[in-house]
Design an enzyme around this catalytic site. Structure first.
Site, PDB file in Angstrom:
ATOM      1  CG  ASP A  24      -3.639   5.502   3.868  1.00 31.58           C
ATOM      2  OD1 ASP A  24      -3.104   4.492   4.368  1.00 31.58           O
ATOM      3  OD2 ASP A  24      -4.857   5.575   3.638  1.00 31.58           O
ATOM      4  CG  HIS A  41       4.562  -0.152   7.529  1.00 26.67           C
ATOM      5  ND1 HIS A  41       3.585   0.757   7.184  1.00 26.67           N
ATOM      6  CD2 HIS A  41       3.892  -1.239   8.009  1.00 26.67           C
ATOM      7  CE1 HIS A  41       2.391   0.243   7.447  1.00 26.67           C
ATOM      8  NE2 HIS A  41       2.547  -0.978   7.942  1.00 26.67           N
ATOM      9  CG  LEU A 135      11.007  21.325   8.382  1.00 31.44           C
ATOM     10  CD1 LEU A 135       9.991  21.981   7.457  1.00 31.44           C
ATOM     11  CD2 LEU A 135      11.424  19.981   7.784  1.00 31.44           C
TER      12      LEU A 135
HETATM   13  C1  IPE Z   1      -4.452   7.051   8.741  1.00 29.01           C
HETATM   14  O1  IPE Z   1      -4.250   5.950   7.909  1.00 29.01           O
HETATM   15  C2  IPE Z   1      -3.423   7.092   9.794  1.00 29.01           C
HETATM   16  C3  IPE Z   1      -2.038   7.205   9.351  1.00 29.01           C
HETATM   17  C4  IPE Z   1      -1.595   7.405   8.141  1.00 29.01           C
HETATM   18  C5  IPE Z   1      -1.088   7.101  10.407  1.00 29.01           C
HETATM   19  P1  IPE Z   1      -5.165   4.654   7.996  1.00 29.01           P
HETATM   20  O2  IPE Z   1      -4.805   3.826   6.835  1.00 29.01           O
HETATM   21  O3  IPE Z   1      -5.063   4.032   9.330  1.00 29.01           O
HETATM   22  O4  IPE Z   1      -6.607   5.299   7.822  1.00 29.01           O
HETATM   23  P2  IPE Z   1      -8.050   4.642   7.683  1.00 29.01           P
HETATM   24  O5  IPE Z   1      -8.318   3.873   8.922  1.00 29.01           O
HETATM   25  O6  IPE Z   1      -8.020   3.781   6.468  1.00 29.01           O
HETATM   26  O7  IPE Z   1      -8.964   5.796   7.513  1.00 29.01           O
HETATM   27  C1  IPE Z   2      -0.081   4.076   6.244  1.00 23.47           C
HETATM   28  O1  IPE Z   2      -0.141   2.985   5.389  1.00 23.47           O
HETATM   29  C2  IPE Z   2       0.804   3.819   7.419  1.00 23.47           C
HETATM   30  C3  IPE Z   2       0.094   3.684   8.708  1.00 23.47           C
HETATM   31  C4  IPE Z   2      -1.166   3.816   8.898  1.00 23.47           C
HETATM   32  C5  IPE Z   2       0.929   3.383   9.844  1.00 23.47           C
HETATM   33  P1  IPE Z   2      -1.173   1.813   5.618  1.00 23.47           P
HETATM   34  O2  IPE Z   2      -0.527   0.778   6.454  1.00 23.47           O
HETATM   35  O3  IPE Z   2      -2.451   2.321   6.133  1.00 23.47           O
HETATM   36  O4  IPE Z   2      -1.341   1.291   4.121  1.00 23.47           O
HETATM   37  P2  IPE Z   2      -2.657   0.754   3.436  1.00 23.47           P
HETATM   38  O5  IPE Z   2      -3.703   1.806   3.608  1.00 23.47           O
HETATM   39  O6  IPE Z   2      -3.014  -0.522   4.095  1.00 23.47           O
HETATM   40  O7  IPE Z   2      -2.254   0.592   2.003  1.00 23.47           O
HETATM   41 MG    MG Z   3      -4.194   2.919   5.223  1.00 22.90          MG
END
Ligand code: IPE
Ligand code: IPE
Ligand code: MG
Length: 258
Positions: A24, A41, A135
């Site tokens: 995240d 990303h 792995l």
């Molecule tokens: C959780 O991240 C899902 C992934 C990393 C794929 P999110 O950024 O979507 O989570 P929430 O919604 O803030 O909990």
């Molecule tokens: C995690 O990073 C990747 C996915 C959920 C696909 P985020 O896109 O949730 O990044 P933040 O939380 O907005 O920083």
């Molecule tokens: Mg996020």
């Protein structure tokens, strides 16, 4: 088949056998740099490469990465498309490399909503790498922990159709083989980057006894040293699985303490 940590106590080593990560913070990483979210990303994909390498070097056997949750469809259509594109490109470009590095590749989640091309690449990648043992890399895509438990129950009943007594109990050991990660032991260490302290519908069943580790570091910044910090924290934990601390001490130590 791996038994459940609530039924049988797994062996605990210095290095977690199975690490599961919620990657995240890509969006915030980009925002801090005034870049579009997609830049975060993209950097996140590079981080994945580094963490796979570091996991192999440290002797981790199973690495599971949450790439797209069943709730992520709620994001703006444009971001969803970008994420799908990145996933497709990663599949096209990386699977052969995974195979060269003797990595077994798996995807868990409901792939029915994905582009047929993605589904084909996933199937081909899993097929190509199925015999590899260095792995096991699992990508959770359109995955939700609740979906997983529900699909396991559905498949269980389908498999036993006609053979079940109306009041037959459904117990933990009976359901476990139908969960989507039944090929892996349960995670020893759960890591979430990005500062949030929640599970966000990741592996609900399988995390029953995982050690939880949260870091404010954003996923694109997460490197081998950060993984080592997580492992160091894991090592300092006492995994009791319901027992007392005294029960875990070797007999000689217990005698000395008396
Ligand atoms: C959780 O991240 C899902 C992934 C990393 C794929 P999110 O950024 O979507 O989570 P929430 O919604 O803030 O909990
Ligand atoms: C995690 O990073 C990747 C996915 C959920 C696909 P985020 O896109 O949730 O990044 P933040 O939380 O907005 O920083
Ligand atoms: Mg996020």
């Amino acid at each position: 088949m791996h038994t459940s940590s609530t039924r049988q106590i797994p062996e605990v080593g210095d290095v977690p056998r199975h690490v599961a990560i919620i990657m995240d913070g890509n969006g915030r990483w980009a925002k801090l740099r005034r870049l579009p979210r997609v830049a975060g990303h993209r950097r996140g994909v590079e981080t994945v490469r580094g963490i796979i390498r570091a996991s192999i070097e440290r002797g981790i056997e199973y690495l599971t990465l949450f790439a797209f949750s069943s709730e992520n469809w709620r994001r703006p259509q444009e971001e969803v498309s970008i994420l799908m594109d990145l996933f497709m490109r990663a599949l096209e470009q990386e699977v052969a490399k995974l195979h060269q590095n003797a990595i077994r590749f798996r995807v868990v989640g409901d792939l029915s909503r994905f582009d047929p091309r993605i589904r084909e690449l996933v199937t081909a990648g899993e097929e190509l790498t199925r015999g590899n043992t260095r792995l096991t890399l699992t990508i959770a895509a359109n995955y939700g922990g609740r979906w997983d438990i529900a699909q396991a129950a559905r498949r269980y009943y389908r498999a036993h159709r006609g053979a079940l007594e109306p009041d037959a109990p459904l117990d933990v050991e009976a359901l476990a083989p139908y969960l989507s990660m039944s090929y892996a032991p349960e995670p020893d260490l759960f890591v979430r980057t990005g500062g949030e302290q929640r599970i966000s519908n990741f592996l609900l069943w399988q995390l029953a006894y995982a050690e939880l580790y949260f870091t404010d570091m954003l996923w694109p910044d997460f490197d081998a040293a950060a993984l080592d910090d997580a492992i160091a924290s894991y090592r300092a934990r006492e995994r009791r699985f319901g027992r007392t601390s005294e029960q875990l001490q070797p007999a000689a130590e217990q005698a000395a303490a008396r």
